[in-house]
Write an enzyme that holds these catalytic residues in place. Structure first.
Site, PDB file in Angstrom:
ATOM      1  NE  ARG A  23      23.890  30.236  -3.826  1.00  0.00           N
ATOM      2  CZ  ARG A  23      23.573  31.404  -3.260  1.00  0.00           C
ATOM      3  NH1 ARG A  23      24.453  32.388  -3.268  1.00  0.00           N
ATOM      4  NH2 ARG A  23      22.412  31.565  -2.684  1.00  0.00           N
ATOM      5  CB  SER A 159      33.926   4.772  16.473  1.00  0.00           C
ATOM      6  OG  SER A 159      34.314   4.538  17.803  1.00  0.00           O
ATOM      7  CG  HIS A 164      26.538   8.265  22.806  1.00  0.00           C
ATOM      8  ND1 HIS A 164      26.694   7.809  21.509  1.00  0.00           N
ATOM      9  CD2 HIS A 164      27.744   8.791  23.154  1.00  0.00           C
ATOM     10  CE1 HIS A 164      27.936   8.026  21.112  1.00  0.00           C
ATOM     11  NE2 HIS A 164      28.601   8.631  22.085  1.00  0.00           N
ATOM     12  CD  GLN A 166      31.121  11.526  25.466  1.00  0.00           C
ATOM     13  OE1 GLN A 166      31.993  11.409  26.328  1.00  0.00           O
ATOM     14  NE2 GLN A 166      31.400  11.548  24.192  1.00  0.00           N
ATOM     15  CB  CYS A 197      20.050  40.405  26.255  1.00  0.00           C
ATOM     16  SG  CYS A 197      19.540  39.104  27.408  1.00  0.00           S
ATOM     17  CD  GLU A 307      41.453  27.825   9.109  1.00  0.00           C
ATOM     18  OE1 GLU A 307      42.559  27.377   8.742  1.00  0.00           O
ATOM     19  OE2 GLU A 307      40.515  28.068   8.310  1.00  0.00           O
TER      20      GLU A 307
HETATM   21 ZN    ZN Z   1      21.167  37.783  28.336  1.00  0.00          ZN
END
Ligand code: ZN
Ligand code: ZN
Length: 332
Positions: A23, A159, A164, A166, A197, A307
């Site tokens: 799960r 690290s 922060h 970027q 949309c 992948e």
């Molecule tokens: Zn749109």
């Protein structure tokens, strides 16, 4: 039952292959959260007192005589801003100097904060700075693509603990960015409106993958999520460039970004993640066919041979379950 699903825009395929016994809470991380860090770290280049360890700021926000946010050029940048953009041929191979702009946004004076644990004002300052720098860099003639992103945690590629994010701006728009733009342009030519949309309308109708709706934003786990807990934050109003976000939208964006990252941090015990703002390239500007958004990719699994070999991601967490899990998280 596993199923193939297609990303409506990029046309990339994923395999949603839920493992029956598992799960969404299997992804809860075993680690100490950021609260175990000190609020100030003597040797951190971004902590107050160590300002001389970074180049001078190109932008800052002050409060009571102290900085509360600084934007500094990245000292270890992969790209430099004093080179040419000319393409060069070396036989059949193509290259160019590594021209570009790389900046770091130091978002807080406190070493141990994160978007999920900051004051709302710090989050607002951060997203306001995103727009400020986006608009400023848009005026640099040679640049075409501005990417704003955060690597949060070691698995996400940083690290540095200090909060922060970027910005890297390049003169090159790569195929990874251009191809979805082509696809959305073709879809707009065919159907006469923005495919994003249309996708949002469908998601609102189907409801199952929605995490949250606010006045200006929609938060969802996409239909063809490539990895567990992929989340996208879309502005409801059609806008293709992040530069055009309005002040009321920016305020709501700060709220919704913090809310979403709180859900992740509380629900999965502060997982590492990357987030990226995907906006149209500068020269494309405001167009009908594209729609900017922020994508959050928690680092919960590692892409492996299949992948890498095919670009088809196997995702063991159905986005419907992830969205339901995130909707159920109580935010303090
Ligand atoms: Zn749109
Ligand atoms: Zn620090």
């Amino acid at each position: 039952m596993p199923e193939f699903r297609q990303n409506m825009v990029s046309k990339e395929w994923v395999i949603i292959a839920p493992e029956r016994a598992k799960r969404p809470d299997q992804f809860v991380q075993e680690k100490e959260g950021p609260k175990s860090l000190p609020s100030h770290q003597k040797d951190c280049p971004f902590c107050p007192g160590n300002e001389s360890r970074t180049p001078p700021p190109v932008f800052s926000i002050e409060r009571n005589g102290n900085w509360s946010l600084r934007v500094v050029p990245n000292k270890f940048a992969a790209l430099q801003n004093h080179l040419t953009t000319e393409r060069k041929h070396e036989g059949r191979f193509l290259k160019a100097d590594g021209f570009g702009v790389a900046e770091v946004i130091v978002e807080s004076r406190f070493h141990n904060r994160a978007i999920a644990t900051m004051d709302l004002e710090e989050v607002r300052n951060t997203v306001l700075t995103y727009r400020e720098r986006y608009v400023a860099l848009s005026k640099v003639e040679q640049l075409d693509l501005i990417t704003i992103f955060r690597n949060y945690g070691e698995k996400a590629g940083t690290s540095l603990e200090h909060p922060h994010s970027q910005i890297i701006a390049t003169p090159i728009v790569p195929p990874h960015v251009r191809n979805p733009l082509y696809q959305s342009q073709l879809a707009c030519d065919t159907f006469g409106n923005c495919i994003y949309c249309g996708m949002m309308e469908e998601e609102v109708d189907q409801e199952v993958r929605i995490v949250k709706k606010t006045e200006h934003f929609l938060v969802l786990c996409p239909f063809a999520s490539r990895s567990p807990f992929e989340i996208r934050i879309y502005p409801k109003r059609h806008q293709s460039s992040f530069a055009t976000i309005s002040d009321p939208e920016l305020n709501d964006f700060a709220l919704v970004l913090q809310d979403t990252l709180k859900r992740l941090a509380i629900g999965l015990n502060d997982p590492d993640y990357n987030y990226i703002i995907r906006s149209t390239p500068i020269k494309d500007g405001e167009v009908r066919y594209h729609h900017w958004y922020l994508v959050i990719v928690p680092k919960l699994t590692t892409p492996a041979g299949f992948e890498i070999g095919t670009g088809i991601y196997i995702n063991i967490a159905p986005p419907e379950q992830c969205a339901e899990f995130l909707r159920g998280i109580q935010i303090q």
